[in-house]
Design a protein around this motif. Structure first.
Motif, PDB file in Angstrom:
ATOM      1  N   UNK A 240       0.802  -1.221   0.000  1.00 23.43           N
ATOM      2  CA  UNK A 240       0.000   0.000   0.000  1.00 23.43           C
ATOM      3  C   UNK A 240       0.838   1.275   0.000  1.00 23.43           C
ATOM      4  N   UNK A 241       2.125   1.160   0.325  1.00 24.96           N
ATOM      5  CA  UNK A 241       2.980   2.338   0.330  1.00 24.96           C
ATOM      6  C   UNK A 241       2.806   3.188   1.578  1.00 24.96           C
ATOM      7  N   UNK A 242       3.399   4.371   1.555  1.00 23.30           N
ATOM      8  CA  UNK A 242       3.352   5.309   2.672  1.00 23.30           C
ATOM      9  C   UNK A 242       2.890   6.653   2.134  1.00 23.30           C
ATOM     10  N   UNK A 243       1.958   7.329   2.814  1.00 28.20           N
ATOM     11  CA  UNK A 243       1.542   8.660   2.362  1.00 28.20           C
ATOM     12  C   UNK A 243       2.744   9.589   2.211  1.00 28.20           C
ATOM     13  N   UNK A 244       2.727  10.436   1.164  1.00 27.83           N
ATOM     14  CA  UNK A 244       3.874  11.294   0.880  1.00 27.83           C
ATOM     15  C   UNK A 244       4.201  12.235   2.032  1.00 27.83           C
ATOM     16  N   UNK A 245       3.176  12.659   2.789  1.00 22.96           N
ATOM     17  CA  UNK A 245       3.428  13.593   3.879  1.00 22.96           C
ATOM     18  C   UNK A 245       3.930  12.913   5.148  1.00 22.96           C
ATOM     19  N   UNK A 246       4.122  11.582   5.102  1.00 25.23           N
ATOM     20  CA  UNK A 246       4.574  10.879   6.307  1.00 25.23           C
ATOM     21  C   UNK A 246       5.867  10.096   6.069  1.00 25.23           C
ATOM     22  N   UNK A 247       6.540  10.358   4.931  1.00 18.78           N
ATOM     23  CA  UNK A 247       7.750   9.602   4.619  1.00 18.78           C
ATOM     24  C   UNK A 247       8.900   9.930   5.565  1.00 18.78           C
ATOM     25  N   UNK A 248       8.863  11.086   6.228  1.00 18.45           N
ATOM     26  CA  UNK A 248       9.910  11.402   7.198  1.00 18.45           C
ATOM     27  C   UNK A 248       9.533  10.935   8.595  1.00 18.45           C
ATOM     28  N   UNK A 249       8.236  10.911   8.902  1.00 11.55           N
ATOM     29  CA  UNK A 249       7.815  10.493  10.241  1.00 11.55           C
ATOM     30  C   UNK A 249       8.208   9.053  10.538  1.00 11.55           C
ATOM     31  N   UNK A 250       8.192   8.193   9.517  1.00  8.68           N
ATOM     32  CA  UNK A 250       8.420   6.776   9.763  1.00  8.68           C
ATOM     33  C   UNK A 250       9.845   6.492  10.227  1.00  8.68           C
ATOM     34  N   UNK A 251      10.744   7.471  10.075  1.00  5.86           N
ATOM     35  CA  UNK A 251      12.122   7.264  10.536  1.00  5.86           C
ATOM     36  C   UNK A 251      12.295   7.613  12.013  1.00  5.86           C
ATOM     37  N   UNK A 252      11.277   8.197  12.619  1.00  7.80           N
ATOM     38  CA  UNK A 252      11.373   8.536  14.042  1.00  7.80           C
ATOM     39  C   UNK A 252      11.385   7.253  14.872  1.00  7.80           C
ATOM     40  N   UNK A 253      12.203   7.177  15.920  1.00 12.71           N
ATOM     41  CA  UNK A 253      12.243   5.972  16.760  1.00 12.71           C
ATOM     42  C   UNK A 253      10.868   5.669  17.365  1.00 12.71           C
ATOM     43  N   UNK A 254      10.503   4.396  17.328  1.00 14.86           N
ATOM     44  CA  UNK A 254       9.270   3.865  17.927  1.00 14.86           C
ATOM     45  C   UNK A 254       8.007   4.331  17.197  1.00 14.86           C
TER      46      UNK A 254
END
Length: 470
Positions: A407-421
């Motif tokens: 399904x992929x990742x929303x474009x506006x959340x591609x940086x959030x997923x790198x945050x720990x936890x």
């Protein structure tokens, strides 16, 4: 042209040398262009003064020499740029005198002197010169500067656009001593010694400039290499402070910064290790007490929570360890490394496929990079149902691409997923995902190598790229 521009923008030495040489050439051309007319006038005045002195000296010799030697005396006095002859009468017209002078100059000096003393046989005139060349600008002029012995009855004239000068001096016996001087001056600066002098000056300045620039650039190159090495997390010995004062101060600041960074990382590692050690004891105590709970459902929920806390603690310590790892770098076959990771996952039954791109060597930390590739591939399997892994490279970077059809990742959340936890799936269930540190660890590894991880959408799915600088 592109290569020259790249050298210009990328080299301090090239910019400094080119700037110095351009300034030298411009200053010489401008100054000589301004002074060129004055220089020509000085050369003409000097030639006329010398001609007048030679005429007065030759006149004395002629009048004291025996008559049998006078003709030879006049003939052998001629040079490459001057001719002398005796006439019994004053010149009839200016043009006739100029034509007579042209005839003498048109005769090679060797022929005029009967090749006496091996004199040259070349004529001083230009190859296409004719009598009209000498008649150009011919005019009688005022008295020529000379010693007081020059007779007031002497006549002087210019010819050949003032590149030639003539002097007619009456002698005591009623004859006339005629003298003509001719030397063509260059019409432009580029026909003078200027190009040669500029070339010699440019060579000398280039030699001095190269030595100077190397003295400045070598410490800067060492500083650049050390900064890149430090940015990849490798150990760097303190740099020797050398070069000009500004460069030495920059190197000293780098050494101080490096020492502070190492102390900061070491202090943080010790702090996290202490926290991890201290957390294990209460978590173990909680687990033992939970086993004494009689309610089986409550006990299971408590043990699950304690296990999750323990897993998060261990993952956090693992992330910290990856960021501060001291694994040495070495040169490997990157294609073989990625293929081995994919083969290991495939042997465990995970749908991971590798597309080989041929041998490609790279200097890296193999264990850390293996962990990053494995995390991305496992995420692609978990959320996309499978992974395809391949390598792509260009002039600036090597990319390890992990692609899936999920399904992929929303474009506006591609940086959030790198945050720990952080997890897009909010249930926090261990069955649907980990603790949210996989991408954080993978990015930490990529940045240790001076690169990064970039997420981009596919149709359908997601592409995760580990970008490593060449």
């Amino acid at each position: 042209m592109t290569r020259l521009l790249r050298i210009w923008h990328g080299s301090v030495a090239a910019q400094l040398l080119v700037s110095m040489l351009a300034a030298l050439a411009l200053s010489q051309v401008v100054s000589l262009s301004i002074l060129w007319d004055y220089l020509q006038e000085d050369l003409r005045a000097s030639a006329r003064t010398e001609l007048a002195h030679r005429v007065t000296a030759l006149a004395r010799l002629f009048e004291t020499a025996p008559p049998a030697f006078r003709d030879d005396l006049i003939r052998i006095s001629s040079t490459e740029t001057s001719r002398f002859w005796i006439t019994q009468e004053a010149p009839v017209t200016r043009d006739a005198w100029v034509r007579r002078a042209f005839g003498l100059f048109d005769t090679p000096l060797g022929d005029l002197l009967d090749d006496m003393d091996g004199a040259t046989a070349q004529s001083p005139l230009p190859p296409d010169a004719d009598a009209h060349h000498f008649l150009s600008g011919a005019a009688w002029t005022g008295p020529m500067p000379a010693s007081g012995d020059l007779s007031d009855a002497s006549l002087s004239l210019d010819f050949a656009s003032r590149n030639g000068a003539g002097l007619i001096m009456p002698l005591a016996d009623g004859s006339y001593l005629n003298a003509a001087y001719y030397k063509g001056l260059p019409k432009t600066l580029f026909r003078t010694h200027l190009p040669l002098s500029l070339a010699l000056a440019a060579i000398l300045i280039s030699l001095v400039g190269v030595l100077t620039v190397r003295r400045i650039a070598r410490p800067l190159r060492d500083l650049t290499v050390a900064a890149e090495t430090l940015g990849r997390g490798e150990a760097v010995l303190p740099l020797t402070e050398r070069g000009p004062e500004d460069v030495r101060r920059t190197i000293a600041a780098f050494n101080v910064m490096q020492d502070r960074i190492h102390r900061f990382v070491a202090d943080r590692s010790r702090m996290l290790a202490a926290i991890g050690h201290d957390l294990r004891t209460p978590l173990t105590t909680l687990k033992l007490r939970a086993e004494l709970v009689e309610d089986a459902e409550l006990q299971e929920r408590m043990l699950t929570t304690i296990d999750e806390m323990q897993a998060m603690t261990e993952s956090a310590l693992s992330l910290s360890g990856r960021e501060t790892t001291s694994e040495p770098t070495r040169t490997i076959d990157l294609n073989a490394l990625v293929e081995s990771v994919c083969d290991d996952l495939a042997e465990l039954g995970q749908p991971v496929r590798f597309r080989s791109g041929g041998r490609r060597t790279y200097r890296c930390r193999p264990d850390g990079l293996r962990r990053a590739i494995r995390n991305l591939a496992e995420n692609a399997v978990r959320y996309g149902g499978g992974a395809e892994v391949r390598l792509a490279a260009d002039r600036t970077a090597i990319r390890i691409l992990v692609e899936d059809d999920g399904p992929g990742i929303p474009a506006d959340r591609t940086e959030e997923v790198f945050a720990p936890f952080f997890r897009l799936e909010g249930s926090r269930s261990r069955e649907t995902g980990g603790v949210g540190l996989g991408l954080s660890i993978a990015r930490a590894v990529a940045r240790q190598h001076g690169g990064d991880i970039v997420l981009s959408p596919r149709d359908p799915g997601l592409r995760a790229a580990i970008v490593l600088p060449v």
